[in-house]
Motif scaffolding. Structure first.
Motif, PDB file in Angstrom:
ATOM      1  N   LEU B 100      30.214 -14.028   0.326  1.00  0.00           N
ATOM      2  CA  LEU B 100      29.104 -14.641  -0.408  1.00  0.00           C
ATOM      3  C   LEU B 100      28.404 -15.707   0.424  1.00  0.00           C
ATOM      4  O   LEU B 100      27.187 -15.723   0.546  1.00  0.00           O
ATOM      5  N   LEU B 101      29.195 -16.625   0.993  1.00  0.00           N
ATOM      6  CA  LEU B 101      28.596 -17.799   1.623  1.00  0.00           C
ATOM      7  C   LEU B 101      28.096 -17.523   3.042  1.00  0.00           C
ATOM      8  O   LEU B 101      27.086 -18.078   3.459  1.00  0.00           O
ATOM      9  N   LEU B 102      28.795 -16.698   3.784  1.00  0.00           N
ATOM     10  CA  LEU B 102      28.478 -16.600   5.206  1.00  0.00           C
ATOM     11  C   LEU B 102      27.902 -15.266   5.642  1.00  0.00           C
ATOM     12  O   LEU B 102      27.198 -15.194   6.649  1.00  0.00           O
ATOM     13  N   GLU B 105      24.153 -11.963   2.685  1.00  0.00           N
ATOM     14  CA  GLU B 105      22.691 -11.986   2.712  1.00  0.00           C
ATOM     15  C   GLU B 105      22.154 -11.877   4.135  1.00  0.00           C
ATOM     16  O   GLU B 105      21.184 -11.160   4.402  1.00  0.00           O
ATOM     17  N   LEU B 106      22.796 -12.599   5.054  1.00  0.00           N
ATOM     18  CA  LEU B 106      22.327 -12.591   6.435  1.00  0.00           C
ATOM     19  C   LEU B 106      22.481 -11.208   7.046  1.00  0.00           C
ATOM     20  O   LEU B 106      21.607 -10.721   7.758  1.00  0.00           O
ATOM     21  N   ASN B 280      16.939  -6.263  -1.067  1.00  0.00           N
ATOM     22  CA  ASN B 280      16.683  -7.561  -0.430  1.00  0.00           C
ATOM     23  C   ASN B 280      17.903  -8.471  -0.523  1.00  0.00           C
ATOM     24  O   ASN B 280      18.925  -8.112  -1.115  1.00  0.00           O
ATOM     25  N   ALA B 281      17.780  -9.654   0.093  1.00  0.00           N
ATOM     26  CA  ALA B 281      18.925 -10.549   0.196  1.00  0.00           C
ATOM     27  C   ALA B 281      19.395 -11.050  -1.161  1.00  0.00           C
ATOM     28  O   ALA B 281      20.586 -11.224  -1.389  1.00  0.00           O
ATOM     29  N   ARG B 282      18.433 -11.275  -2.074  1.00  0.00           N
ATOM     30  CA  ARG B 282      18.852 -11.757  -3.399  1.00  0.00           C
ATOM     31  C   ARG B 282      19.719 -10.733  -4.106  1.00  0.00           C
ATOM     32  O   ARG B 282      20.688 -11.073  -4.787  1.00  0.00           O
ATOM     33  N   ARG B 285      23.131 -10.879  -2.687  1.00  0.00           N
ATOM     34  CA  ARG B 285      23.884 -11.981  -3.295  1.00  0.00           C
ATOM     35  C   ARG B 285      24.381 -11.565  -4.677  1.00  0.00           C
ATOM     36  O   ARG B 285      25.547 -11.764  -5.020  1.00  0.00           O
ATOM     37  N   LEU B 525      17.612 -15.117   7.875  1.00  0.00           N
ATOM     38  CA  LEU B 525      17.456 -16.065   6.767  1.00  0.00           C
ATOM     39  C   LEU B 525      16.328 -15.700   5.812  1.00  0.00           C
ATOM     40  O   LEU B 525      16.378 -16.042   4.628  1.00  0.00           O
ATOM     41  N   THR B 526      15.289 -15.036   6.320  1.00  0.00           N
ATOM     42  CA  THR B 526      14.131 -14.794   5.457  1.00  0.00           C
ATOM     43  C   THR B 526      13.838 -13.322   5.223  1.00  0.00           C
ATOM     44  O   THR B 526      13.071 -12.985   4.322  1.00  0.00           O
ATOM     45  N   GLY B 527      14.394 -12.441   6.046  1.00  0.00           N
ATOM     46  CA  GLY B 527      14.087 -11.020   5.901  1.00  0.00           C
ATOM     47  C   GLY B 527      12.768 -10.622   6.541  1.00  0.00           C
ATOM     48  O   GLY B 527      12.365  -9.475   6.449  1.00  0.00           O
TER      49      GLY B 527
END
Lengths: 141, 530
Positions: B100-102, B105-106, B280-282, B285, B525-527
């Motif tokens: 989750l933290l590391l 998403e990245l 996407n990253a969201r 998550r 970080l932003t996609g």
């Protein structure tokens, strides 16, 4: 658009190029869209923009300490289970001892950290990502 | 006891078990066929074109993660060794925080299909992709072998097939169905299989837990005291140390295992690949949140089921049953729900193995086709149809190898293979993933040093541990070349790979490209640019 970037200005040569991608956002308000010579997003400029540095800082300041914290808490639990049998065997409620309670607490701390991060990301990361994407002309995800 | 065994053999109705299982296979194959029946791109085959929602992918993630080791292994470990078995539940759950933290998403923003996409992003493509594929294939192979070997062991109990030939046939059938899933459905079909399997598995585990607690008047403490009365360990069953408490070496082993558990899960290639199936990253998550929530429920239930099996079935009956420790959950099902529940639980156990192996197969085939074939051999210049063809051929080869391995490994120490897969993943992949996502100075040499040092050290240490030789329960009990005292190598091999990755990066003269680093950092970080 509350805060305009200071450093993420388009390159001198790229700004006036006729083949720039059609803009998705309000040009008159002067939102720069960093693009390199090949009309790809100019990652170096985005990386150096204050908005991006802010995003990276926010993420790292949150996740690095939290990772260390949950790792330390997990390791404390494991060390207690390995070396402090007497302590872990103290009964609290009926047959339920400290070991079982601490183990179940690991479950709940995991959920708590997950919730905390999701809230943080929604409030502090996602809007910043949106802002940077807009400025780079990338559109919403 | 003998009467019970006879009763268990008589009561475990192979026809019923078979038909529940066959029903599961039929339904899932139909769905796989429906969702997968059209012309496909590489993005479709490997990542379902990123078309799943976070919730769907989260359930599928728990399907990929909850293997036979989680369901049968933990229940058995708690029933026999008590509290020490609970560590698996905790480690497997807490591990998701690393994701989750590391990572999640990245990783989803940076790569497209494989772990190699991320590791090679700003490095020299060919050597790094070759290394990433090597570690992916080795980890998947060990993980798969454990699942297939588990399937072989279960057959005896669940389907009443005792002969070697009969077990081999069942393993072959399991392998065949899983290759079909992958060939027909690609990532999309496999994801649906995971979702269905995870829902059934979690549902049956929750039902069993409620039943069990009901039997003890919803008083967990009285369940615990019955379990302790029944166990030869007595009160010790409820305290740490039942399995690992004997010596200082075994205590260190406990710590090594616990470290490998939470660091390994975030580096398993088939888990990482799942994050590419969302848009996407969201959503990535959200996938982890859904996966964590369903696993919270699942692993809490294993605590009740494990102690419940100790209380209602009793350790000596579990150990005497064919399948040993692994039979705790099925025997408990028989005890509380009769043959029908046993049939369902058996079918769920098979479905679990089947789905996990399918997930591993698609990961291994993607890694070979995308990293090795398309990028290392063809230098990134290949047409998608050809690449998918290679992926499918790889899936068939991987299936064949795992069937053969599963038949050979049947009856061997399964926990060893799963723990090795976790330790190897944590050693080879985690250090390099974190360095390349967060450390600007990291470069090609560091990546190669990190991956290979982790791979080699973890495998060599296991080969020279009491798991392989020099102990009564070793794979080669008559040989003794064990000089490494711990059964799990994580405590040593994970730091080695972090250190070697660091030294490799510092000592080599090659510099990572600044432009590529900027692109990777911004993209992760932003996609932007994906």
């Amino acid at each position: 658009m509350p805060n305009l970037p200071e450093s993420a200005r388009p390159r001198a040569g790229a700004a006036g190029k006729p083949d720039r991608a059609p803009t998705l956002f309000d040009q008159q308000r002067g939102i720069p869209q960093p693009r390199d010579a090949d009309n790809r997003p100019d990652f170096l400029q985005i990386q150096q923009s204050s908005e991006f540095r802010e995003l990276r800082g926010r993420l790292r300041r949150f996740v690095f300490p939290l990772t260390l914290a949950f790792f330390a808490w997990y390791l404390t639990y494991v060390l207690l289970a390995a070396y402090a049998h007497d302590f872990m065997s103290i009964k609290i409620l009926g047959e339920i001892n400290i070991g079982i309670v601490l183990g179940i607490l690991q479950f709940f701390s995991t959920i708590a950290i997950t919730t905390w991060y999701v809230r943080f990301a929604k409030k502090r990361l996602d809007p910043q990502v949106e802002l940077i994407r807009k400025q780079a002309g990338a559109g919403p995800e | 006891m003998t009467t019970f065994l006879a009763a268990a053999a008589g009561e475990s109705n192979p026809v019923l078990n078979m038909s529940v299982f066959a029903l599961f296979v039929a339904i899932t194959l139909l769905i796989v066929y429906r969702v997968g029946h059209r012309k496909r791109s590489t993005s479709d085959y490997y990542a379902a074109s990123g078309s799943f929602t976070g919730a769907q992918n989260g359930v599928a993630l728990s399907g990929d993660f909850l293997s036979a080791a989680s369901f049968l292994g933990i229940a058995g470990a708690i029933a026999i060794y008590g509290y020490d078995g609970f560590l698996y539940s905790i480690g497997f759950l807490v591990a998701w925080l690393v994701d989750l933290l590391l990572i999640a998403e990245l990783l989803r923003n940076t790569g497209r299909f494989t772990m190699g996409d991320v590791l090679s992003f700003r490095m020299r493509q060919r050597p790094v992709r070759a290394a990433a594929a090597t570690s992916t294939l080795i980890i998947s192979f060990f993980y798969m072998l454990a699942q297939m070997a588990g399937a072989g062991g279960l057959v005896a109990l669940l389907l009443n097939v005792h002969g070697k030939a009969g077990q081999a046939i069942v393993i072959a059938v399991v392998g065949l169905v899983m290759v079909l899933y992958v060939l027909v459905g690609g990532m999309k079909g496999t994801t649906w299989v995971q979702m269905i399997k995870a829902s059934i598995l979690i549902l049956s585990v929750v039902l069993m837990t409620v039943f069990l607690l009901g039997k003890f008047g919803f008083n967990f403490s009285s369940l615990l005291s019955t379990a302790a009365d029944r166990s030869p360990l007595g009160d010790q069953l409820l305290q740490p140390g039942g399995q690992y408490g004997a010596t200082n070496t075994s205590k260190l082993d406990f710590i090594s295992l616990s470290v490998a558990l939470i660091l390994g899960a975030a580096a398993l290639p088939h888990i990482l690949m799942r994050f590419y199936t969302v848009p996407n990253a969201r959503e990535a998550r959200r996938s982890v949140v859904w996966a964590t929530s369903s696993m919270f429920v699942f692993y809490l239930s294993t605590l009740v089921i494990g102690f419940g099996a100790a209380a209602l079935v009793g350790p000596e009956r579990i150990l005497a049953a064919p399948g040993g420790e692994n039979s705790a959950a099925p025997l408990l099902a028989l005890e509380i729900g009769g043959t029908v529940l046993l049939g369902i639980v058996s079918a769920v156990a098979f479905a679990t193995i089947l789905a996990v192996v399918a997930g591993l197969t698609i990961t291994a085939s993607a890694s070979f086709a995308h990293d090795v074939y398309a990028n290392v051999i063809k230098h990134g210049d290949t047409d998608p149809a050809k690449e998918i063809k290679v992926a499918r051929i790889t899936a068939v080869v991987v299936g064949a190898v795992s069937i053969a391995g599963g038949i050979l490994a049947a009856g061997q120490n399964v926990a060893f293979l799963v723990a090795l897969a976790f330790a190897v993943a944590a050693s080879a992949n985690l250090s390099t993933l974190l360095y390349s996502l967060f450390w600007k100075r990291f470069n090609t040499a560091g990546t190669l040093w990190g991956i290979y040092s982790g791979l080699i050290s973890s495998i060599v240490l296991v080969a020279c541990s009491p798991v392989v030789s020099g102990a009564p329960d070793a794979i080669f009990p008559n040989l003794d070349f064990a000089w490494f005292p711990l059964k799990n190598p994580g405590l040593v091999s994970i730091p080695i790979s972090f250190l070697c990755g660091f030294l490799g990066a510092i000592l080599s003269r090659n510099r990572a490209s600044r432009r590529k680093h900027a692109e990777m950092e911004v993209r992760s970080l932003t996609g932007i640019g994906r």
